[in-house]
Design a protein around this motif. Sequence first.
Motif, short mmCIF file in Angstrom:
data_model
loop_
_atom_site.label_atom_id
_atom_site.label_comp_id
_atom_site.label_asym_id
_atom_site.label_seq_id
_atom_site.Cartn_x
_atom_site.Cartn_y
_atom_site.Cartn_z
N ILE A 43 0.87 -1.18 0.00
CA ILE A 43 0.00 0.00 0.00
C ILE A 43 0.91 1.23 0.00
CG2 ILE A 43 -1.96 1.13 1.14
CD1 ILE A 43 -2.38 -1.69 2.51
N ASP A 44 1.17 1.68 -1.19
CA ASP A 44 2.14 2.77 -1.35
C ASP A 44 1.68 3.61 -2.55
OD1 ASP A 44 4.29 4.29 -2.26
OD2 ASP A 44 5.79 2.81 -1.65
N ASP A 45 1.57 4.93 -2.31
CA ASP A 45 1.07 5.82 -3.38
C ASP A 45 1.96 5.79 -4.62
OD1 ASP A 45 -0.99 6.45 -1.81
OD2 ASP A 45 -0.17 8.37 -1.10
N HIS A 46 3.22 5.36 -4.44
CA HIS A 46 4.13 5.38 -5.60
C HIS A 46 3.95 4.16 -6.50
CE1 HIS A 46 6.04 8.83 -3.92
NE2 HIS A 46 6.22 8.19 -2.77
N PRO A 48 1.77 2.09 -8.90
CA PRO A 48 0.50 2.21 -9.65
C PRO A 48 -0.42 1.04 -9.32
CG PRO A 48 2.39 2.08 -11.14
CD PRO A 48 2.92 1.89 -9.76
N CYS A 49 -1.70 1.38 -9.10
CA CYS A 49 -2.64 0.36 -8.65
C CYS A 49 -3.85 0.35 -9.58
CB CYS A 49 -3.04 0.72 -7.23
SG CYS A 49 -4.09 -0.51 -6.50
#
Length: 398
Positions: A43-46, A48-49
């Motif tokens: 779970i990391d904003d960097h 891409p999901c």
Amino acid sequence: MENVLLRGELLADLPLIVNAFLVIEDDLISDYGSMDQLPSNYIDDHIPCYDAKGASVLPSWIDSHTHLVFAASRESEFVDKINGLTYAEIAAKGGGILHSAYTLNNTSEEVLYESAWIRLQELIRLGTGAIEIKSGYGLTVEGELKMLRVIKQLQRDSPIPIKASFLGAHTYPMAYKNNHQGYIDLIKHEMLPIIAQDNLADYIDVFCEEGFFSVAETLEICQAGKAIGLVPKIHANQLSISGGVEAGIELGALSVDHLESMDHKAIKSLAASNTIGTLLPTAAYFLRMPYQPARELINAGCAIAIASDYNPGSSPSGNMNTVVSMSCIQLKMLPEEAINAATINAAYAMGLETKLGSIMKGKLANLIFTKPVSSLAYIPYSFGSNLIDKVMINGAFQ
Ligand code: NIG
Ligand code: FE
């Protein structure tokens, strides 16, 4: 999950995770699991999901038997068949494979490549993530080598893995109708040495069938192919019980393909062997032949795969979604069995089992994202609908 060729009851074993995460790094699957066990470092904003929102994610279809390179369609024979002629009768009057060979020898390498490339793009959109392609519409030294060069160029340019099979022994050309040994010698002494030298094929195939190549001829041609490192994959028992299954097993073939006509002896020998039986239900459908006895084969413990046989004469469609549906509807395979036969077992049938065929850490991210479906069974059940929302190849949406 273990990577094994699935036989018997195991063919129905298709583990499913509801509400899952899947991690892809570069072109590979690096992790997957249930969302409640999602590691916090993901779970990391960097990173891409992508929210797949109700999609089912499947491994891409693996199409282990096609004749994707051809010069022209043959819908006039389609009408001949509606009017009552059989496949063998059309072949005997110079139609069929010989007609395809005539048009192919009069078509340039560039034009052949262009049309095959367009077909390949269509199949990728339909969820095919690896494909085997055969020669066999040349039937001359130049024509066969031309086809294999086209396949090689497709291999270089394609985003999906391609394996090449040399099928010079698809039928006897007119000039050798009464001189079988002459054509076999041409294959052995003129075609195979160049194929070896230019590394143009992975497999050797023969159409082992009454009116085409006998068992003895099949053995001779495949032994010569094996001597230059080609692994046999045989067209066997399509129109009749030809002995092709037993010949394939004797040769250590990777697969024996078609199997519309099977008897107890052929089923028993196949079950006791390491050879995969590849069923081609759309060819049986299109030629109005009896369907392959999938249940008997599975119950006997044979390892089976399913494939499209895409070609202009007996299966003018390479749509693996149709193949999966038809395997359930007409061959009475369970949805899980058909999906496994079109993915992991098919990957084995083209030597790609370590790279493709299932969702496993370290395998290539060639995946199908479906539209929301109520269950796995809905996919083959709703035949004719396109349920594919997105296709991922090498970790990238197409
Ligand atoms: O797999 N049976 C032999 N070969 C192809 C058909 C080729 C053709 O009719 O052009 C097949 O069905
Ligand atoms: Fe075929």
